[in-house]
Design a protein around this motif. Structure first.
Motif, PDB file in Angstrom:
ATOM      1  N   GLY A   1       0.771  -1.469  -0.029  1.00  0.00           N
ATOM      2  CA  GLY A   1      -0.089   0.016   0.007  1.00  0.00           C
ATOM      3  C   GLY A   1       0.778   1.484   0.075  1.00  0.00           C
ATOM      4  N   PHE A   2       1.810   1.346   1.006  1.00  0.00           N
ATOM      5  CA  PHE A   2       2.544   2.431   1.106  1.00  0.00           C
ATOM      6  C   PHE A   2       3.401   2.763  -0.303  1.00  0.00           C
ATOM      7  CE2 PHE A   2       1.997   1.495   5.660  1.00  0.00           C
ATOM      8  CZ  PHE A   2       1.287   2.525   5.854  1.00  0.00           C
ATOM      9  N   THR A   3       3.858   1.638  -0.881  1.00  0.00           N
ATOM     10  CA  THR A   3       4.753   1.737  -2.221  1.00  0.00           C
ATOM     11  C   THR A   3       3.857   2.197  -3.251  1.00  0.00           C
ATOM     12  OG1 THR A   3       6.106  -0.193  -1.552  1.00  0.00           O
ATOM     13  CG2 THR A   3       6.152   0.274  -3.797  1.00  0.00           C
ATOM     14  N   GLY A   4       2.548   1.769  -3.188  1.00  0.00           N
ATOM     15  CA  GLY A   4       1.590   2.437  -4.171  1.00  0.00           C
ATOM     16  C   GLY A   4       1.509   3.908  -4.225  1.00  0.00           C
ATOM     17  N   ILE A   5       1.658   4.419  -3.068  1.00  0.00           N
ATOM     18  CA  ILE A   5       1.770   6.104  -2.720  1.00  0.00           C
ATOM     19  C   ILE A   5       2.989   6.578  -3.337  1.00  0.00           C
ATOM     20  CG2 ILE A   5       1.731   7.995  -1.454  1.00  0.00           C
ATOM     21  CD1 ILE A   5       0.228   6.054   0.648  1.00  0.00           C
ATOM     22  N   ALA A   6       4.266   5.887  -3.338  1.00  0.00           N
ATOM     23  CA  ALA A   6       5.478   6.681  -3.930  1.00  0.00           C
ATOM     24  C   ALA A   6       5.344   6.264  -5.536  1.00  0.00           C
ATOM     25  CB  ALA A   6       6.640   5.753  -3.273  1.00  0.00           C
ATOM     26  N   ILE A   7       4.756   5.242  -5.932  1.00  0.00           N
ATOM     27  CA  ILE A   7       4.768   5.114  -7.289  1.00  0.00           C
ATOM     28  C   ILE A   7       3.563   6.131  -7.880  1.00  0.00           C
ATOM     29  CG2 ILE A   7       4.178   3.435  -9.045  1.00  0.00           C
ATOM     30  CD1 ILE A   7       5.109   1.261  -7.315  1.00  0.00           C
ATOM     31  N   ALA A   8       2.606   6.252  -7.271  1.00  0.00           N
ATOM     32  CA  ALA A   8       1.550   7.350  -7.871  1.00  0.00           C
ATOM     33  C   ALA A   8       2.338   8.744  -8.115  1.00  0.00           C
ATOM     34  CB  ALA A   8       0.512   7.405  -6.957  1.00  0.00           C
ATOM     35  N   LEU A   9       3.259   9.291  -6.965  1.00  0.00           N
ATOM     36  CA  LEU A   9       4.007  10.392  -7.143  1.00  0.00           C
ATOM     37  C   LEU A   9       5.062  10.070  -8.140  1.00  0.00           C
ATOM     38  CD1 LEU A   9       4.776  11.078  -3.443  1.00  0.00           C
ATOM     39  CD2 LEU A   9       3.046  12.026  -4.853  1.00  0.00           C
ATOM     40  N   LEU A  10       5.525   9.110  -8.436  1.00  0.00           N
ATOM     41  CA  LEU A  10       6.630   8.680  -9.612  1.00  0.00           C
ATOM     42  C   LEU A  10       5.955   9.050 -10.747  1.00  0.00           C
ATOM     43  CD1 LEU A  10       9.623   8.133  -9.814  1.00  0.00           C
ATOM     44  CD2 LEU A  10       9.000   5.752  -9.563  1.00  0.00           C
ATOM     45  N   GLY A  11       4.879   8.185 -11.034  1.00  0.00           N
ATOM     46  CA  GLY A  11       4.205   8.326 -12.448  1.00  0.00           C
ATOM     47  C   GLY A  11       3.428   9.491 -12.779  1.00  0.00           C
ATOM     48  N   ARG A  12       3.359  10.514 -11.641  1.00  0.00           N
ATOM     49  CA  ARG A  12       2.564  11.597 -11.863  1.00  0.00           C
ATOM     50  C   ARG A  12       1.149  11.446 -12.072  1.00  0.00           C
ATOM     51  NH1 ARG A  12       4.404  17.148 -14.545  1.00  0.00           N
ATOM     52  NH2 ARG A  12       3.414  17.784 -12.901  1.00  0.00           N
ATOM     53  N   ASN A  13       0.542  10.212 -11.482  1.00  0.00           N
ATOM     54  CA  ASN A  13      -0.718   9.956 -11.449  1.00  0.00           C
ATOM     55  C   ASN A  13      -1.222   9.595 -12.918  1.00  0.00           C
ATOM     56  OD1 ASN A  13      -0.894  10.789  -8.851  1.00  0.00           O
ATOM     57  ND2 ASN A  13      -1.413  12.666  -9.377  1.00  0.00           N
ATOM     58  N   HIS A  14      -0.268   9.478 -13.892  1.00  0.00           N
ATOM     59  CA  HIS A  14      -0.614   9.142 -15.162  1.00  0.00           C
ATOM     60  C   HIS A  14      -0.615   7.618 -15.477  1.00  0.00           C
ATOM     61  CE1 HIS A  14      -0.756   8.623 -19.670  1.00  0.00           C
ATOM     62  NE2 HIS A  14      -0.963   9.830 -19.669  1.00  0.00           N
ATOM     63  N   PRO A  15      -1.592   6.930 -16.089  1.00  0.00           N
ATOM     64  CA  PRO A  15      -1.694   5.398 -16.089  1.00  0.00           C
ATOM     65  C   PRO A  15      -0.604   4.815 -16.789  1.00  0.00           C
ATOM     66  CG  PRO A  15      -3.324   6.502 -17.548  1.00  0.00           C
ATOM     67  CD  PRO A  15      -2.842   7.440 -16.562  1.00  0.00           C
ATOM     68  N   ILE A  16       0.054   5.498 -17.678  1.00  0.00           N
ATOM     69  CA  ILE A  16       1.406   4.998 -18.528  1.00  0.00           C
ATOM     70  C   ILE A  16       2.699   5.042 -17.458  1.00  0.00           C
ATOM     71  CG2 ILE A  16       2.866   4.928 -20.263  1.00  0.00           C
ATOM     72  CD1 ILE A  16       0.158   3.989 -20.929  1.00  0.00           C
ATOM     73  N   GLY A  17       2.540   6.463 -16.680  1.00  0.00           N
ATOM     74  CA  GLY A  17       3.693   6.728 -15.993  1.00  0.00           C
ATOM     75  C   GLY A  17       3.500   5.879 -14.797  1.00  0.00           C
ATOM     76  N   MET A  18       2.696   5.416 -14.513  1.00  0.00           N
ATOM     77  CA  MET A  18       2.653   4.706 -12.997  1.00  0.00           C
ATOM     78  C   MET A  18       2.811   2.976 -13.599  1.00  0.00           C
ATOM     79  SD  MET A  18      -0.510   5.951 -10.889  1.00  0.00           S
ATOM     80  CE  MET A  18      -2.116   5.912 -12.186  1.00  0.00           C
ATOM     81  N   ILE A  19       2.537   2.897 -14.727  1.00  0.00           N
ATOM     82  CA  ILE A  19       3.128   1.542 -15.006  1.00  0.00           C
ATOM     83  C   ILE A  19       4.879   1.366 -15.218  1.00  0.00           C
ATOM     84  CG2 ILE A  19       3.338  -0.127 -17.142  1.00  0.00           C
ATOM     85  CD1 ILE A  19       0.385   0.531 -17.803  1.00  0.00           C
ATOM     86  N   LEU A  20       5.253   2.326 -15.641  1.00  0.00           N
ATOM     87  CA  LEU A  20       6.745   2.457 -15.882  1.00  0.00           C
ATOM     88  C   LEU A  20       7.412   2.651 -14.366  1.00  0.00           C
ATOM     89  CD1 LEU A  20       7.161   4.828 -18.913  1.00  0.00           C
ATOM     90  CD2 LEU A  20       7.454   2.279 -18.726  1.00  0.00           C
ATOM     91  N   GLY A  21       6.685   3.458 -13.325  1.00  0.00           N
ATOM     92  CA  GLY A  21       7.141   3.510 -12.184  1.00  0.00           C
ATOM     93  C   GLY A  21       7.301   2.254 -11.408  1.00  0.00           C
ATOM     94  N   ALA A  22       6.017   1.426 -11.306  1.00  0.00           N
ATOM     95  CA  ALA A  22       5.799   0.343 -10.900  1.00  0.00           C
ATOM     96  C   ALA A  22       6.838  -0.928 -11.445  1.00  0.00           C
ATOM     97  CB  ALA A  22       4.335  -0.366 -11.233  1.00  0.00           C
ATOM     98  N   MET A  23       7.170  -0.782 -12.598  1.00  0.00           N
ATOM     99  CA  MET A  23       8.108  -1.769 -13.549  1.00  0.00           C
ATOM    100  C   MET A  23       9.413  -1.532 -12.812  1.00  0.00           C
ATOM    101  SD  MET A  23       7.020  -2.127 -17.175  1.00  0.00           S
ATOM    102  CE  MET A  23       8.106  -3.234 -17.486  1.00  0.00           C
ATOM    103  N   LEU A  24       9.827  -0.146 -12.662  1.00  0.00           N
ATOM    104  CA  LEU A  24      11.179   0.371 -12.054  1.00  0.00           C
ATOM    105  C   LEU A  24      11.164  -0.071 -10.810  1.00  0.00           C
ATOM    106  CD1 LEU A  24      13.903   1.898 -12.098  1.00  0.00           C
ATOM    107  CD2 LEU A  24      12.498   3.976 -11.648  1.00  0.00           C
TER     108      LEU A  24
END
Length: 381
Positions: A284-307
């Protein structure tokens, strides 16, 4: 068409995460050097291990968890709400979903029907738990940050209390571990042989996670509700003036965020363990960081989650080489911090360039050439 493809607007969001990643690599290299470890060989070992077929499959499976957590956080972020309670929401959701799927009164139902029931139950539980914070905010003015953090602790206590042999848990003969009842095989979601060169399977629930991402994009960008949500996030007072019920939006948005959060534990439940154990948690907490990393964009969050998944899986090789795996944690934290700073700097630079361009264009158009002074006026002067 020039405005649509304006590089001043498009390039900063692309360059910012790249710069942030480079900064994290430099910081990690400094930490490795101070610890007396070889920098190049460490990164090379991480790369070689991370590009193995089995590791790639593990990265993709981690991506499913993290992406769902990021979407849950992003729904709140788009409205200016900080749902810090994703961890508690999904732990309670997966526990009750697992208990429902393994309950004796559902065993007569077809497997696909039980899968649907578990998914719906997880979403309802997550939404209901998140709605508490929304209701507290609109009725009592309680910050959702504070309430969701406190609800995490309450959810953890409820999880431990419910997962006992007196209530929802069972203990297998000869085992000390308490879990929910094991799901029957017809209620499993089979994995997919996605990566050549390995027998490891990609979570079948990943397809549902992808559909969640598409639904998130469509809701935010193509619906009236999404427009109201974004408008309320940008300016609550302006949204209210335009007829948006801001209080209702807060509650509904928190419920949607919680509903997606409720799905986080299902890939493991339906595709790997087939039961809920005491060690559920951590995404759960990691998801918050990835949303910030991907700027709440669906593609950006995929890339952030993969990273994030790549760094986490690659860290396993560090233990074998007697290198502290906390190096990866430093990289992850530095990436999030650096990308937030980089996005802000990029946004400011972009605004200044745009203001300068607008000023130059309007100044040229608005100031007419000075007419020549007539001889008669010169004589009068």
């Amino acid at each position: 068409m020039k405005g649509r493809f304006d590089p001043v607007r498009i390039l900063p969001p692309i360059v910012a995460p790249i710069v942030a990643l480079l900064i994290s690599v430099l910081v990690s290299a400094l930490v490795l050097t101070l610890g007396g470890h070889e920098v190049i060989s460490t990164f090379q070992a991480m790369w070689e291990y991370g590009t193995r077929p089995g590791t790639i499959n593990g990265i993709l499976n981690k991506t499913v968890y993290y992406y769902l957590g990021a979407v849950a956080a992003a729904i709140g972020f788009r409205m200016g709400l900080f749902n810090i309670g994703i961890e508690g929401q999904y732990r309670l959701a997966v526990l009750l979903a697992g208990a429902l799927g393994g309950a004796s009164f559902t065993q007569g139902l077809p497997g696909p029907v039980r899968i649907v029931l578990m998914i719906l139950a997880a979403m309802v539980v997550g939404a209901a738990w998140a709605s508490i914070a929304g209701l507290l905010k609109v009725t009592r003015g309680v910050s959702e940050v504070i309430s969701t953090i406190m609800l995490n602790f309450i959810a953890g206590g409820l999880f431990a209390w419910l997962l006992t042999t007196d209530l929802l848990g069972v203990r297998a003969p000869g085992s000390n571990s308490v879990t929910t009842p094991i799901l029957e095989k017809d209620a499993w979601i089979p994995g997919i042989l996605l990566i050549p060169g390995t027998n490891a399977r990609f979570f079948g629930f990943g397809i549902i996670a992808a559909l969640v991402g598409v639904g998130y994009w469509f809701m935010i960008e193509r619906t009236r509700f999404g427009y109201d949500l974004r408008a309320t996030g940008h300016s609550p007072s302006a949204a209210v003036a335009s007829g948006v019920d801001a209080k209702r939006m807060v509650v509904v948005t928190m419920m949607l965020s919680g509903a997606v959060a409720g799905l986080i534990g299902l890939p493991e439940l339906l595709g790997q363990t087939h039961a809920v154990a005491e060690n559920v948690g951590g995404y759960g907490f990691t998801g918050i960081a990835i949303a910030l990393l991907g700027r709440n964009h669906p593609i950006g969050m995929i890339l952030g989650a993969m990273l994030w998944g790549a760094l986490e899986n690659s860290a396993q090789i560090l233990d074998l080489n007697d290198i502290p795996r906390e190096t990866v944690t430093i990289m992850q934290g530095t990436v999030v911090l650096a990308v937030v700073v980089a996005y802000e700097l990029a946004a400011r630079i972009g605004r200044r360039i745009q203001q300068k361009q607008v000023g130059e264009s309007t100044g040229t158009a608005a100031v007419p050439p000075t007419p020549p002074t007539s001889p008669a006026k010169e004589e009068v002067a």
